[in-house]
Enzyme design. Structure first.
Site, PDB file in Angstrom:
ATOM      1  N   VAL A  64       0.848  -1.205   0.000  1.00 10.98           N
ATOM      2  CA  VAL A  64       0.000   0.000   0.000  1.00 10.98           C
ATOM      3  C   VAL A  64       0.879   1.249   0.000  1.00 10.98           C
ATOM      4  CG1 VAL A  64      -1.620   1.347   1.418  1.00 10.98           C
ATOM      5  CG2 VAL A  64      -2.008  -1.107   1.066  1.00 10.98           C
ATOM      6  N   VAL A  65       1.879   1.260   0.874  1.00 12.02           N
ATOM      7  CA  VAL A  65       2.755   2.446   0.968  1.00 12.02           C
ATOM      8  C   VAL A  65       3.532   2.638  -0.327  1.00 12.02           C
ATOM      9  CG1 VAL A  65       4.721   3.456   2.196  1.00 12.02           C
ATOM     10  CG2 VAL A  65       2.921   2.274   3.480  1.00 12.02           C
ATOM     11  N   LYS A  66       4.074   1.542  -0.838  1.00 12.82           N
ATOM     12  CA  LYS A  66       4.860   1.642  -2.080  1.00 12.82           C
ATOM     13  C   LYS A  66       3.986   2.133  -3.242  1.00 12.82           C
ATOM     14  CE  LYS A  66       8.997  -0.088  -0.998  1.00 12.82           C
ATOM     15  NZ  LYS A  66      10.277   0.526  -1.329  1.00 12.82           N
ATOM     16  N   ASP A  94      -8.311 -17.078   9.462  1.00 10.62           N
ATOM     17  CA  ASP A  94      -9.469 -17.986   9.476  1.00 10.62           C
ATOM     18  C   ASP A  94      -9.958 -18.388   8.087  1.00 10.62           C
ATOM     19  OD1 ASP A  94      -9.435 -17.732  12.248  1.00 10.62           O
ATOM     20  OD2 ASP A  94     -10.869 -16.069  12.247  1.00 10.62           O
ATOM     21  N   ARG A 130       2.692 -36.061  15.453  1.00  9.31           N
ATOM     22  CA  ARG A 130       2.627 -37.376  14.817  1.00  9.31           C
ATOM     23  C   ARG A 130       3.822 -38.258  15.192  1.00  9.31           C
ATOM     24  NH1 ARG A 130      -0.746 -38.900  11.249  1.00  9.31           N
ATOM     25  NH2 ARG A 130      -1.475 -36.999  10.272  1.00  9.31           N
ATOM     26  N   ASP A 176      -2.135 -45.004  15.725  1.00  6.22           N
ATOM     27  CA  ASP A 176      -1.965 -43.583  16.068  1.00  6.22           C
ATOM     28  C   ASP A 176      -2.826 -42.756  15.106  1.00  6.22           C
ATOM     29  OD1 ASP A 176       0.041 -44.471  14.043  1.00  6.22           O
ATOM     30  OD2 ASP A 176       0.438 -42.314  13.946  1.00  6.22           O
TER      31      ASP A 176
HETATM   32  O1  F6P Z   1      -9.779 -14.298  13.834  1.00 10.38           O
HETATM   33  C1  F6P Z   1      -8.518 -14.777  14.157  1.00 10.38           C
HETATM   34  C2  F6P Z   1      -8.555 -15.536  15.448  1.00 10.38           C
HETATM   35  O2  F6P Z   1      -7.253 -15.988  15.735  1.00 10.38           O
HETATM   36  C3  F6P Z   1      -9.546 -16.697  15.494  1.00 10.38           C
HETATM   37  O3  F6P Z   1      -9.054 -17.839  14.859  1.00 10.38           O
HETATM   38  C4  F6P Z   1      -9.731 -16.866  16.974  1.00 10.38           C
HETATM   39  O4  F6P Z   1     -10.966 -17.458  17.255  1.00 10.38           O
HETATM   40  C5  F6P Z   1      -9.686 -15.450  17.454  1.00 10.38           C
HETATM   41  O5  F6P Z   1      -8.975 -14.697  16.491  1.00 10.38           O
HETATM   42  C6  F6P Z   1      -9.049 -15.236  18.791  1.00 10.38           C
HETATM   43  O6  F6P Z   1      -9.330 -13.931  19.128  1.00 10.38           O
HETATM   44  P1  F6P Z   1      -8.572 -13.084  20.228  1.00 10.38           P
HETATM   45  O7  F6P Z   1      -7.238 -12.740  19.673  1.00 10.38           O
HETATM   46  O8  F6P Z   1      -9.419 -11.881  20.415  1.00 10.38           O
HETATM   47  O9  F6P Z   1      -8.504 -13.974  21.430  1.00 10.38           O
END
Ligand code: F6P
Length: 317
Positions: A22-24, A126, A153, A214
């Site tokens: 963005v800056v560049k 996520d 594992r 396992d």
């Molecule tokens: O949205 C990213 C995330 O790491 C999720 O995977 C997780 O549920 C949440 O944030 C954790 O949130 P906080 O950092 O507020 O504890």
């Protein structure tokens, strides 16, 4: 034009690469950039820093975000947003790039409605934004998950042990799903395809009767009481089970090449859109092409990636 940039919500590896781009891109077009600290909180508190090309020269390989981040509750209120708007006006910032997840995009949409030009870049481990195939940070986190599972594992194999591994993802199962696709997990339960305790046990029993002693049960966070699940499997199958919650180790670390490249492309597109007069849009990637959609169409609705689950049926049978 004077451009603001902020990172908001949970940090994600690759956010720095997006800031750099963005800056560049802005500087390339003779646009000055103001970095806003701690997400929307910085817009309320006036916590800012001018960013030059030189400032972002060596940040793309760093995890976290140099601008810091926050989940700002004050900004959810109208009063908070009004304060933010005043600051933007005072600083002569007429355009903003917001790097974050869905919550951050909701804030961006509000600013757009208030007349500020805003573009969102998806930064969240996520991968829960259905409009884009990938969000920045997901690939790095997936690699971290796989590395951790590889280590689990080794000890599971040596002891013929079963481990439940809980990964992040909020209400999206992509981290668990892609991990299992890559060979990290034999039994998988996600919000999109949740298994009950008995199904997990019968899958485990089948694997054990086929000689696989396992096993890794990979699950998305927030779905079960883990102690209850562990105890249930132990009692039902008469085996010893361990549980590992990977936790915040998943959010840190140097971004992967994929995330850096994605972040760079998205950052450039965001600035291009602003220069062309667009606002209220979110950048994404679909079928390997950078796209942009209206912020109001961005959501975290359940998105069952059925093709991937079909592949899993073959890989995990
Ligand atoms: O949205 C990213 C995330 O790491 C999720 O995977 C997780 O549920 C949440 O944030 C954790 O949130 P906080 O950092 O507020 O504890």
């Amino acid at each position: 034009m004077r451009l603001g940039v902020l990172t908001s919500g949970g940090d994600a590896p690759g956010m720095n690469a997006a800031i750099r781009a963005v800056v560049k891109a802005a500087n390339y077009n003779n646009i000055e950039v103001i970095g806003i600290k701690r997400g929307y909180q910085g817009l309320i508190d006036g916590d800012i820093q001018r960013l030059t090309s030189l400032d972002v020269e060596e940040i793309s390989d760093k995890g976290g975000t140099i601008l810091k981040t926050a989940r700002c509750l004050e900004f959810v209120e109208e009063l908070g947003r009004r304060k933010a708007l005043e600051l933007l006006k005072k600083l002569d910032i007429d355009a903003l790039v917001v790097i974050g997840g869905e919550g951050s995009f909701r804030g961006a949409e509000k600013l757009h409605e208030l007349g500020i030009k805003v573009i969102g870049i998806p930064g969240t481990i996520d991968n829960d934004l259905a409009y884009t195939d990938y969000s920045i940070g997901f690939d790095t986190t997936l690699n971290t998950v796989l590395e951790c599972i590889g280590k689990i594992r080794d000890t599971d194999y040596s002891h013929d042990k079963t481990t439940i591994v809980e990964v992040m993802g909020r209400y999206c199962g992509d981290l668990a799903l892609y991990s299992a696709l890559a060979g990290g997990g034999e039994i998988i339960s996600t919000p999109e395809k949740k298994l009950d305790f008995d199904t997990i046990c019968s899958k485990l029993r089948l694997r054990m009767s086929n000689g696989k002693k396992d096993n890794i049960v990979i699950i998305t966070e927030r779905m079960y009481d883990l102690q209850e699940l562990q105890k249930y499997i132990e009692e039902k199958l008469k085996i010893s089970v361990r549980t590992t919650v990977l936790g915040f180790i998943q959010r840190g670390g140097n971004p992967s090449a994929f995330d850096r490249v994605l972040a760079s492309k998205m950052g450039i597109r965001a600035v291009d859109l602003l220069i062309s007069g667009y606002s209220g849009r979110a950048v994404g990637v679909k079928n390997n092409k950078i796209i942009d959609v209206e912020l109001e169409n961005v959501n975290t609705e359940v998105n069952v990636k059925q093709d991937n689950y079909n592949i899993l049926d073959v890989l995990l049978h």
